[in-house]
Design a protein around this motif. Structure first.
Motif, PDB file in Angstrom:
ATOM      1  N   ALA A   1      92.029 -10.312  98.188  1.00 42.89           N
ATOM      2  CA  ALA A   1      91.788 -11.803  98.966  1.00 42.89           C
ATOM      3  C   ALA A   1      92.813 -12.321  98.204  1.00 42.89           C
ATOM      4  CB  ALA A   1      90.764 -11.878  97.719  1.00 42.89           C
ATOM      5  N   PRO A   2      93.352 -13.871  99.075  1.00 41.82           N
ATOM      6  CA  PRO A   2      94.375 -14.777  98.865  1.00 41.82           C
ATOM      7  C   PRO A   2      94.166 -15.128  97.559  1.00 41.82           C
ATOM      8  CG  PRO A   2      92.883 -15.275 100.501  1.00 41.82           C
ATOM      9  CD  PRO A   2      92.703 -13.744 100.073  1.00 41.82           C
ATOM     10  N   SER A   3      95.182 -15.430  97.110  1.00 41.85           N
ATOM     11  CA  SER A   3      95.032 -16.793  96.258  1.00 41.85           C
ATOM     12  C   SER A   3      96.868 -17.311  96.535  1.00 41.85           C
ATOM     13  CB  SER A   3      95.202 -16.115  94.621  1.00 41.85           C
ATOM     14  OG  SER A   3      96.615 -16.313  94.511  1.00 41.85           O
ATOM     15  N   ALA A   4      96.758 -18.903  95.877  1.00 39.84           N
ATOM     16  CA  ALA A   4      97.952 -19.915  95.131  1.00 39.84           C
ATOM     17  C   ALA A   4      99.781 -18.793  95.596  1.00 39.84           C
ATOM     18  CB  ALA A   4      97.853 -20.791  94.963  1.00 39.84           C
ATOM     19  N   LYS A   5      99.042 -17.499  94.350  1.00 37.16           N
ATOM     20  CA  LYS A   5     100.314 -17.265  93.987  1.00 37.16           C
ATOM     21  C   LYS A   5     100.598 -15.516  94.378  1.00 37.16           C
ATOM     22  CE  LYS A   5     100.234 -19.330  89.607  1.00 37.16           C
ATOM     23  NZ  LYS A   5     100.194 -19.079  87.671  1.00 37.16           N
ATOM     24  N   GLY A   6      99.330 -15.434  95.279  1.00 30.34           N
ATOM     25  CA  GLY A   6     100.132 -14.194  96.303  1.00 30.34           C
ATOM     26  C   GLY A   6      98.613 -13.144  95.913  1.00 30.34           C
ATOM     27  N   ASP A   7      98.335 -12.194  96.392  1.00 26.99           N
ATOM     28  CA  ASP A   7      96.698 -11.691  96.735  1.00 26.99           C
ATOM     29  C   ASP A   7      96.321 -11.211  95.183  1.00 26.99           C
ATOM     30  OD1 ASP A   7      97.329 -11.377  99.096  1.00 26.99           O
ATOM     31  OD2 ASP A   7      97.681  -9.256  99.433  1.00 26.99           O
ATOM     32  N   VAL A   8      95.319 -11.340  95.073  1.00 22.54           N
ATOM     33  CA  VAL A   8      94.630 -10.696  93.936  1.00 22.54           C
ATOM     34  C   VAL A   8      93.324  -9.776  94.147  1.00 22.54           C
ATOM     35  CG1 VAL A   8      92.438 -12.823  94.308  1.00 22.54           C
ATOM     36  CG2 VAL A   8      92.672 -12.015  91.567  1.00 22.54           C
ATOM     37  N   VAL A   9      93.058  -8.925  92.928  1.00 19.05           N
ATOM     38  CA  VAL A   9      91.650  -8.404  93.002  1.00 19.05           C
ATOM     39  C   VAL A   9      90.579  -8.601  92.675  1.00 19.05           C
ATOM     40  CG1 VAL A   9      90.898  -5.655  92.685  1.00 19.05           C
ATOM     41  CG2 VAL A   9      93.085  -6.471  92.909  1.00 19.05           C
TER      42      VAL A   9
ATOM     43  N   PRO B   1      99.229  -5.811  85.628  1.00 14.29           N
ATOM     44  CA  PRO B   1      98.869  -6.211  86.389  1.00 14.29           C
ATOM     45  C   PRO B   1      97.854  -7.371  85.217  1.00 14.29           C
ATOM     46  CG  PRO B   1      98.105  -4.377  86.354  1.00 14.29           C
ATOM     47  CD  PRO B   1      99.240  -4.738  86.448  1.00 14.29           C
ATOM     48  N   SER B   2      97.923  -8.651  85.055  1.00  9.69           N
ATOM     49  CA  SER B   2      97.152  -9.233  84.582  1.00  9.69           C
ATOM     50  C   SER B   2      95.757  -9.589  84.923  1.00  9.69           C
ATOM     51  CB  SER B   2      97.390 -11.129  84.060  1.00  9.69           C
ATOM     52  OG  SER B   2      97.626 -11.520  85.351  1.00  9.69           O
ATOM     53  N   PHE B   3      94.487  -9.504  83.913  1.00  6.95           N
ATOM     54  CA  PHE B   3      93.336  -9.408  84.387  1.00  6.95           C
ATOM     55  C   PHE B   3      92.389 -10.457  83.322  1.00  6.95           C
ATOM     56  CE2 PHE B   3      93.065  -6.548  81.143  1.00  6.95           C
ATOM     57  CZ  PHE B   3      92.021  -6.787  80.201  1.00  6.95           C
ATOM     58  N   GLY B   4      91.255 -11.170  83.538  1.00  6.37           N
ATOM     59  CA  GLY B   4      90.498 -12.046  83.273  1.00  6.37           C
ATOM     60  C   GLY B   4      88.832 -12.045  83.916  1.00  6.37           C
TER      61      GLY B   4
ATOM     62  N   GLU C   1      91.098  -5.117  72.077  1.00  2.85           N
ATOM     63  CA  GLU C   1      91.337  -3.507  70.935  1.00  2.85           C
ATOM     64  C   GLU C   1      91.535  -3.243  72.068  1.00  2.85           C
ATOM     65  OE1 GLU C   1      92.233  -4.475  68.062  1.00  2.85           O
ATOM     66  OE2 GLU C   1      91.230  -6.682  67.840  1.00  2.85           O
ATOM     67  N   SER C   2      91.563  -2.706  73.209  1.00  2.00           N
ATOM     68  CA  SER C   2      92.242  -1.958  73.587  1.00  2.00           C
ATOM     69  C   SER C   2      93.273  -1.627  74.891  1.00  2.00           C
ATOM     70  CB  SER C   2      91.202  -1.716  75.221  1.00  2.00           C
ATOM     71  OG  SER C   2      91.904  -3.266  76.401  1.00  2.00           O
ATOM     72  N   PRO C   3      93.731  -0.670  75.003  1.00  2.00           N
ATOM     73  CA  PRO C   3      95.133  -0.443  75.130  1.00  2.00           C
ATOM     74  C   PRO C   3      95.581  -1.495  76.414  1.00  2.00           C
ATOM     75  CG  PRO C   3      93.899   2.542  75.291  1.00  2.00           C
ATOM     76  CD  PRO C   3      93.615   0.880  75.657  1.00  2.00           C
ATOM     77  N   ILE C   4      94.365  -1.976  77.300  1.00  2.00           N
ATOM     78  CA  ILE C   4      95.501  -3.143  77.827  1.00  2.00           C
ATOM     79  C   ILE C   4      95.111  -4.460  77.499  1.00  2.00           C
ATOM     80  CG2 ILE C   4      94.961  -1.181  80.128  1.00  2.00           C
ATOM     81  CD1 ILE C   4      92.457  -2.065  80.276  1.00  2.00           C
ATOM     82  N   ALA C   5      95.011  -4.345  76.064  1.00  2.00           N
ATOM     83  CA  ALA C   5      94.665  -5.688  75.719  1.00  2.00           C
ATOM     84  C   ALA C   5      95.865  -6.650  75.517  1.00  2.00           C
ATOM     85  CB  ALA C   5      94.675  -5.750  74.055  1.00  2.00           C
ATOM     86  N   GLY C   6      97.818  -6.511  76.159  1.00  2.00           N
ATOM     87  CA  GLY C   6      98.149  -6.809  76.500  1.00  2.00           C
ATOM     88  C   GLY C   6      97.905  -7.836  78.417  1.00  2.00           C
ATOM     89  N   GLN C   7      97.726  -7.274  78.961  1.00  2.00           N
ATOM     90  CA  GLN C   7      97.312  -7.334  80.205  1.00  2.00           C
ATOM     91  C   GLN C   7      95.918  -8.568  79.872  1.00  2.00           C
ATOM     92  OE1 GLN C   7      98.164  -3.095  81.225  1.00  2.00           O
ATOM     93  NE2 GLN C   7      97.642  -4.456  82.462  1.00  2.00           N
ATOM     94  N   PHE C   8      94.960  -8.907  79.471  1.00  2.00           N
ATOM     95  CA  PHE C   8      93.977  -9.342  79.104  1.00  2.00           C
ATOM     96  C   PHE C   8      94.587 -11.082  78.956  1.00  2.00           C
ATOM     97  CE2 PHE C   8      89.972 -10.638  76.859  1.00  2.00           C
ATOM     98  CZ  PHE C   8      89.490 -10.678  78.159  1.00  2.00           C
ATOM     99  N   HIS C   9      94.268 -11.939  80.214  1.00  2.00           N
ATOM    100  CA  HIS C   9      94.233 -13.199  79.892  1.00  2.00           C
ATOM    101  C   HIS C   9      92.857 -13.724  79.161  1.00  2.00           C
ATOM    102  CE1 HIS C   9      95.691 -17.064  81.346  1.00  2.00           C
ATOM    103  NE2 HIS C   9      94.103 -17.398  81.544  1.00  2.00           N
TER     104      HIS C   9
ATOM    105  N   GLY D   1      95.013 -18.312  91.300  1.00  2.00           N
ATOM    106  CA  GLY D   1      95.973 -17.021  91.159  1.00  2.00           C
ATOM    107  C   GLY D   1      96.179 -17.000  90.265  1.00  2.00           C
ATOM    108  N   THR D   2      95.339 -17.162  88.873  1.00  2.00           N
ATOM    109  CA  THR D   2      95.522 -17.739  87.035  1.00  2.00           C
ATOM    110  C   THR D   2      95.982 -16.095  86.702  1.00  2.00           C
ATOM    111  OG1 THR D   2      94.584 -19.314  87.462  1.00  2.00           O
ATOM    112  CG2 THR D   2      94.914 -18.271  85.378  1.00  2.00           C
ATOM    113  N   VAL D   3      94.652 -15.078  87.216  1.00  2.00           N
ATOM    114  CA  VAL D   3      95.409 -13.506  87.201  1.00  2.00           C
ATOM    115  C   VAL D   3      95.225 -12.675  87.690  1.00  2.00           C
ATOM    116  CG1 VAL D   3      94.140 -13.540  84.431  1.00  2.00           C
ATOM    117  CG2 VAL D   3      92.739 -13.279  86.632  1.00  2.00           C
TER     118      VAL D   3
END
Length: 350
Positions: A133-141, A176-179, A203-211, A222-224
């Motif tokens: 979907a569209p967001s202020a910062k580009g597409d978001v999933v 990609p960041s996610f929330g 505590e997961s392998p994708i913790a660094g991407q978790f907002h 487009g926060t995430v």
């Protein structure tokens, strides 16, 4: 020809089938020179349309189907039609003849058939529907968009894994960041299911991407890059967003049709309005993907035109070419190792 370049197509599904479907394949054939299409449907109606496309010459195989799952048909009825274009296209994926399937047909029937025929990947409890979907910062999933009304914390974690990999493939984002969608961004907000999922993700392998937690307004902001939620909330958010975009379009038309000065203003703003229209064009976001199945399944909007269907085809071919399911399996294995052992959390999965 490799499976990664073959796509099964339900040519009879959708409001404007089969004409819009074949016209969409014609557009996709130019953009995807390696693609080959297994086209399922009424041969008498389809053959003239396919023969008229020079781009599709030598790029398809037509398989006649005697039955059609209509838009208003109950999924339970559609399940019984073994020779429908939708069923045969999904069967082709199960048989390994195609890497994925695209249909603009009956959503309920497509979901039911895909889950029954293809089944879920090992380690995935519930599949999820994802789209951009569209967001202020580009597409978001966004996911899930309607498959799962009943869910638990593990499901949300699985959705996050699948959503981030989907964003890498479709949006081309390396990390990609996610929330998690919630009623507030503070850690104490939400129910126990959301808080439990958040704790696991930290505590997961994708913790660094978790907002962390995000709110409804963060979707358009487009926060995430990826918004993770349950199917009920996700579907409401999606339909609300679609309604808001339609309202904006209607209001702009009213404003610029308000009189001579307004029409003159439109002349000066025409270039900017054209760019806005292109950015918000729903055809750019056509193609919701059923993640977590043993095969790529893409649902095109039933009312889309040829350009919109071509975009759904592009999404499906990207998913197949990037071996989406293998990447999901790798991510799940890394997640389980991190949860069940004391190995350090990393963000090395690509």
């Amino acid at each position: 020809m490799s499976q990664s370049s073959k796509l099964a197509v339900d040519a009879m599904g959708g409001d404007h089938a089969p004409e819009a479907i074949i016209a969409g394949l014609d557009i996709a054939a130019e953009r995807q020179p390696q693609a080959f299409f297994l086209v399922f449907g009424d041969a008498e109606r389809l053959q003239p349309l396919l023969a008229a496309s020079k781009r599709l010459t030598g790029r398809y195989e037509l398989r006649h189907c005697a039955e059609i799952i209509t838009g208003g048909m109950k999924p339970t009825v559609g399940l019984r039609l073994r020779d429908s274009s939708m069923r045969r296209a999904i069967d082709a994926v199960l048989a390994g003849e195609a890497g994925g399937v695209v249909s603009a047909g009956n959503t309920g029937a497509l979901l039911a058939l895909s889950k029954i025929v293809l089944k879920t990947l090992n380690g995935i409890d519930r599949p999820a529907m994802a789209a951009t979907a569209p967001s202020a910062k580009g597409d978001v999933v966004m996911l899930d968009l309607g498959l799962n009304v009943v869910y638990d914390a593990r499901n949300l974690v699985e959705f996050a894994l699948m959503g981030t990999i989907f964003a890498r493939i479709v949006l081309g984002l390396p990390s990609p960041s996610f929330g998690l969608l919630n009623i507030g961004s503070e850690e104490g907000k939400g129910d126990e299911t959301l808080r439990s999922a958040a704790n696991t993700l930290r505590e997961s392998p994708i913790a660094g991407q978790f907002h962390g937690f995000v709110e409804g307004h963060d979707i358009a902001a487009g926060t995430v890059d990826v918004v993770v939620t349950d199917g009920f909330t996700g579907n409401v958010a999606l339909k609300t967003g679609e309604g808001a975009l339609k309202l904006v379009g209607d209001l702009l038309r009213r404003v610029f049709n308000g009189g001579p000065l307004a029409k003159m203003g439109y002349v000066f703003a025409r270039g900017a309005l054209k760019r806005l229209k292109e950015t918000l064009d729903p055809r750019r976001y056509n193609g919701a993907v059923l993640l977590g199945l043993n095969g790529v399944v893409v649902k095109s909007h039933g009312g889309t035109d040829a350009e919109g269907f071509a975009h759904a085809v592009d999404v499906a071919l990207d998913m197949v070419a990037h071996d989406f399911n293998s990447r999901i399996a790798d991510a799940l294995a890394a997640m389980d190792r991190a949860i069940l052992s004391d190995e350090p959390v990393t963000n090395s999965h690509g």
